[in-house]
Design an enzyme around this catalytic site. Structure first.
Site, PDB file in Angstrom:
ATOM      1  N   ARG A   1       0.812  -1.248  -0.027  1.00  0.00           N
ATOM      2  CA  ARG A   1      -0.018   0.062  -0.210  1.00  0.00           C
ATOM      3  C   ARG A   1       0.773   1.183   0.036  1.00  0.00           C
ATOM      4  O   ARG A   1       2.142   1.165   0.634  1.00  0.00           O
ATOM      5  CB  ARG A   1      -0.877   0.000   1.036  1.00  0.00           C
ATOM      6  CG  ARG A   1      -1.983  -0.840   1.277  1.00  0.00           C
ATOM      7  CD  ARG A   1      -3.175  -0.757   0.226  1.00  0.00           C
ATOM      8  NE  ARG A   1      -4.236  -1.765   0.332  1.00  0.00           N
ATOM      9  CZ  ARG A   1      -4.377  -2.600  -0.681  1.00  0.00           C
ATOM     10  NH1 ARG A   1      -3.367  -2.980  -1.321  1.00  0.00           N
ATOM     11  NH2 ARG A   1      -5.467  -3.565  -0.362  1.00  0.00           N
TER      12      ARG A   1
ATOM     13  N   GLU B   1      -4.453   7.559  -4.596  1.00  0.00           N
ATOM     14  CA  GLU B   1      -4.575   6.899  -5.765  1.00  0.00           C
ATOM     15  C   GLU B   1      -5.941   7.573  -6.461  1.00  0.00           C
ATOM     16  O   GLU B   1      -6.908   7.654  -5.533  1.00  0.00           O
ATOM     17  CB  GLU B   1      -4.646   5.428  -5.665  1.00  0.00           C
ATOM     18  CG  GLU B   1      -3.415   4.914  -5.128  1.00  0.00           C
ATOM     19  CD  GLU B   1      -3.428   3.282  -4.895  1.00  0.00           C
ATOM     20  OE1 GLU B   1      -4.348   2.734  -5.217  1.00  0.00           O
ATOM     21  OE2 GLU B   1      -2.459   2.875  -4.583  1.00  0.00           O
TER      22      GLU B   1
ATOM     23  N   HIS C   1      -1.921   0.368  -9.655  1.00  0.00           N
ATOM     24  CA  HIS C   1      -2.458  -0.614  -8.620  1.00  0.00           C
ATOM     25  C   HIS C   1      -3.015  -1.837  -9.258  1.00  0.00           C
ATOM     26  O   HIS C   1      -4.257  -2.127  -9.068  1.00  0.00           O
ATOM     27  CB  HIS C   1      -3.315  -0.109  -7.863  1.00  0.00           C
ATOM     28  CG  HIS C   1      -3.634  -0.594  -6.437  1.00  0.00           C
ATOM     29  ND1 HIS C   1      -4.052  -0.178  -5.225  1.00  0.00           N
ATOM     30  CD2 HIS C   1      -3.477  -1.989  -5.937  1.00  0.00           C
ATOM     31  CE1 HIS C   1      -4.122  -0.757  -4.159  1.00  0.00           C
ATOM     32  NE2 HIS C   1      -4.045  -2.143  -4.648  1.00  0.00           N
TER      33      HIS C   1
HETATM   34  P1  NAP Z   1      -0.524 -11.508   4.739  1.00  0.00           P
HETATM   35  O1  NAP Z   1      -0.380 -12.920   4.357  1.00  0.00           O
HETATM   36  O2  NAP Z   1      -1.232 -11.199   5.815  1.00  0.00           O
HETATM   37  O3  NAP Z   1       1.074 -11.013   5.076  1.00  0.00           O
HETATM   38  C1  NAP Z   1       1.583 -10.019   5.583  1.00  0.00           C
HETATM   39  C2  NAP Z   1       2.888 -10.057   6.307  1.00  0.00           C
HETATM   40  O4  NAP Z   1       3.256  -8.941   6.887  1.00  0.00           O
HETATM   41  C3  NAP Z   1       2.572 -11.088   7.517  1.00  0.00           C
HETATM   42  O5  NAP Z   1       3.875 -12.092   7.205  1.00  0.00           O
HETATM   43  C4  NAP Z   1       3.084 -10.202   8.486  1.00  0.00           C
HETATM   44  O6  NAP Z   1       4.017 -11.020   9.517  1.00  0.00           O
HETATM   45  C5  NAP Z   1       3.805  -8.924   7.957  1.00  0.00           C
HETATM   46  N1  NAP Z   1       3.635  -7.859   8.806  1.00  0.00           N
HETATM   47  C6  NAP Z   1       2.476  -7.298   9.455  1.00  0.00           C
HETATM   48  N2  NAP Z   1       2.778  -6.184   9.956  1.00  0.00           N
HETATM   49  C7  NAP Z   1       4.094  -5.943   9.971  1.00  0.00           C
HETATM   50  C8  NAP Z   1       5.074  -5.223  10.637  1.00  0.00           C
HETATM   51  N3  NAP Z   1       4.648  -4.172  11.261  1.00  0.00           N
HETATM   52  N4  NAP Z   1       6.341  -5.092  10.468  1.00  0.00           N
HETATM   53  C9  NAP Z   1       6.627  -6.150   9.509  1.00  0.00           C
HETATM   54  N5  NAP Z   1       6.018  -7.281   9.101  1.00  0.00           N
HETATM   55  C10 NAP Z   1       4.670  -6.975   9.282  1.00  0.00           C
HETATM   56  O7  NAP Z   1      -0.839 -10.852   3.612  1.00  0.00           O
HETATM   57  P2  NAP Z   1      -0.746 -11.027   2.083  1.00  0.00           P
HETATM   58  O8  NAP Z   1      -1.909 -11.698   1.444  1.00  0.00           O
HETATM   59  O9  NAP Z   1       0.606 -11.565   1.652  1.00  0.00           O
HETATM   60  O10 NAP Z   1      -0.744  -9.507   1.638  1.00  0.00           O
HETATM   61  C11 NAP Z   1       0.175  -8.321   2.054  1.00  0.00           C
HETATM   62  C12 NAP Z   1      -0.257  -7.089   1.480  1.00  0.00           C
HETATM   63  O11 NAP Z   1      -0.468  -6.848   0.168  1.00  0.00           O
HETATM   64  C13 NAP Z   1      -1.832  -6.805   1.526  1.00  0.00           C
HETATM   65  O12 NAP Z   1      -2.260  -6.437   2.935  1.00  0.00           O
HETATM   66  C14 NAP Z   1      -2.182  -5.769   0.620  1.00  0.00           C
HETATM   67  O13 NAP Z   1      -2.025  -4.577   1.374  1.00  0.00           O
HETATM   68  C15 NAP Z   1      -1.187  -5.737  -0.341  1.00  0.00           C
HETATM   69  N6  NAP Z   1      -1.929  -6.388  -1.540  1.00  0.00           N
HETATM   70  C16 NAP Z   1      -1.645  -5.582  -2.619  1.00  0.00           C
HETATM   71  C17 NAP Z   1      -2.088  -5.762  -3.810  1.00  0.00           C
HETATM   72  C18 NAP Z   1      -1.790  -4.950  -5.174  1.00  0.00           C
HETATM   73  O14 NAP Z   1      -2.558  -5.044  -6.025  1.00  0.00           O
HETATM   74  N7  NAP Z   1      -0.817  -4.201  -5.241  1.00  0.00           N
HETATM   75  C19 NAP Z   1      -2.545  -7.083  -4.278  1.00  0.00           C
HETATM   76  C20 NAP Z   1      -2.708  -7.900  -3.070  1.00  0.00           C
HETATM   77  C21 NAP Z   1      -2.182  -7.584  -1.923  1.00  0.00           C
HETATM   78  P3  NAP Z   1       3.649 -10.669  10.869  1.00  0.00           P
HETATM   79  O15 NAP Z   1       2.212 -10.819  11.416  1.00  0.00           O
HETATM   80  O16 NAP Z   1       4.608 -11.519  11.576  1.00  0.00           O
HETATM   81  O17 NAP Z   1       4.437  -9.429  11.222  1.00  0.00           O
END
Ligand code: NAP
Length: 321
Positions: free
Chosen positions: A239, A268, A287
């Site tokens: 994000r 955005e 995005h």
């Molecule tokens: P996820 O499985 O929840 O992974 C997020 C990771 O971030 C977790 O491993 C978490 O581990 C870590 N995290 C959370 N807070 C943190 C912090 N303060 N410091 C360090 N690490 C932290 O989510 P996902 O499905 O992979 O998606 C991730 C993100 O990608 C989404 O939230 C979304 O914003 C973004 N996304 C963007 C697009 C796009 O079109 N550009 C598409 C899909 C997703 P811990 O809890 O151990 O910290």
């Protein structure tokens, strides 16, 4: 009792809705590319039992206060920073998102963006279309190698792991940072846990895949960019809010890092005169992380299945909390 009223905040294809027509009374904003105006959303929310929304909608206290019948908000995204989850809880409204179905597609895009930024693909294409290619020369549009380099994934979750699997195929050393260590992933993928600053220090490619939260807000700030290698390339597919865009611009103009690939922005759509768009060493995308036809269809179906589960009295399939 009549069928539950579901308000959908963007026009979605009839064939996707068709299997659910017997269960729901759908109302829909007719815009294909234009978000629903706020006053329309608030008016429609007032009579909706469920809302299927996109990340363009801020579903905050104002919406929950206006929506007396609301039972579920199905967000067509895995990130849900557009929804006030605390307010939803207070109003007993379930919030769902779309994890898993978009993981591989978003990892594909992350790697495409990394490759494009590393090998200067967009600049090179423009070089030809501007009719500037007159001679071959040794360092013409020379970029950075990807194979064999170090990638640092900040946010080793579902998408982070899928990016790591791709990086493995490129013979990269994979560092990651999360709040918690993932021992099984370390064993399975051969990735190395590192503290945030160490990762910034060592990685040739720093990839942000953390969710947008109070903790991650602007975590890539001036200090973070100063810790990166002068040859580092920064990739953000999470994000826009996790980056201080002014600091990123400074780091790029002062050659503190070599380049960036950005799929997401603080505001955005990004303004056409935004300084980051004027830089040759930055690849910007609108995005489109999860934007394949197959995946967008799966995301919509998962939203509809979440709505169906809740109105059938079952647990939602992918609740956010
Ligand atoms: P996820 O499985 O929840 O992974 C997020 C990771 O971030 C977790 O491993 C978490 O581990 C870590 N995290 C959370 N807070 C943190 C912090 N303060 N410091 C360090 N690490 C932290 O989510 P996902 O499905 O992979 O998606 C991730 C993100 O990608 C989404 O939230 C979304 O914003 C973004 N996304 C963007 C697009 C796009 O079109 N550009 C598409 C899909 C997703 P811990 O809890 O151990 O910290």
């Amino acid at each position: 009792m009549g069928k539950p009223v579901i308000y959908i905040t963007r026009k979605i294809p009839d064939d996707i809705l068709q299997p659910y027509q017997d269960s729901f009374n759908f109302r829909m904003w007719a815009g294909v590319d234009v978000p629903v105006p706020r006053d329309v959303l608030l008016r429609e929310a007032a009579s909706a039992d469920g809302i299927l929304c996109l990340l363009t909608e801020k579903v905050n206290r104002e919406v929950f206060a206006a929506a007396n019948n609301l039972k579920i908000v199905a967000n067509m995204a895995v990130g849900y920073d557009n929804i006030d989850v605390d307010a939803a809880r207070e109003h007993n409204v379930v919030v769902t998102n779309t994890p898993d179905v978009l993981t591989e597609t978003t990892a594909d895009l992350t790697f495409a963006l990394l490759m494009a930024a590393a090998r200067r693909i967009v600049e090179a294409e423009k070089y030809i279309s501007d009719d500037r290619w007159k001679h071959w020369s040794p360092y013409l549009l020379a970029g950075s190698d990807v194979h064999g380099k170090k990638i640092g994934i900040v946010g080793m979750g579902r998408i982070g792991e899928a990016v790591a699997r791709r990086a493995k195929g490129f013979g990269m050393t994979i560092l990651y940072h999360n709040r918690s260590r993932k021992n099984q992933t370390e064993q399975e993928l051969g990735v190395f846990y590192t503290e945030f600053e160490e990762l910034l220090n060592k990685a040739d490619y720093v990839v942000s895949l953390v969710p947008m939260t109070d903790e991650t807000k602007k975590m890539f700030d001036r200090k973070a960019f100063q810790k990166m290698k002068s040859t580092a390339i920064f990739i953000n597919v999470s994000r826009g809010g996790v980056v201080d865009e002014g600091a990123l611009h400074d780091a790029l103009t002062e050659n503190e890092i070599r380049g960036a690939g950005l799929d997401v922005f603080e505001n955005e759509p990004i303004a056409a005169d935004h300084p980051l768009l004027q830089m040759q060493n930055v690849v910007c995308l609108p995005h489109i992380g999860s934007a394949s036809i197959e995946t967008r269809t799966k995301m919509l179906k998962l939203c509809l299945d979440n709505l169906a589960a809740v109105f059938d009295g079952d647990d939602p399939i992918t609740p956010v909390t």
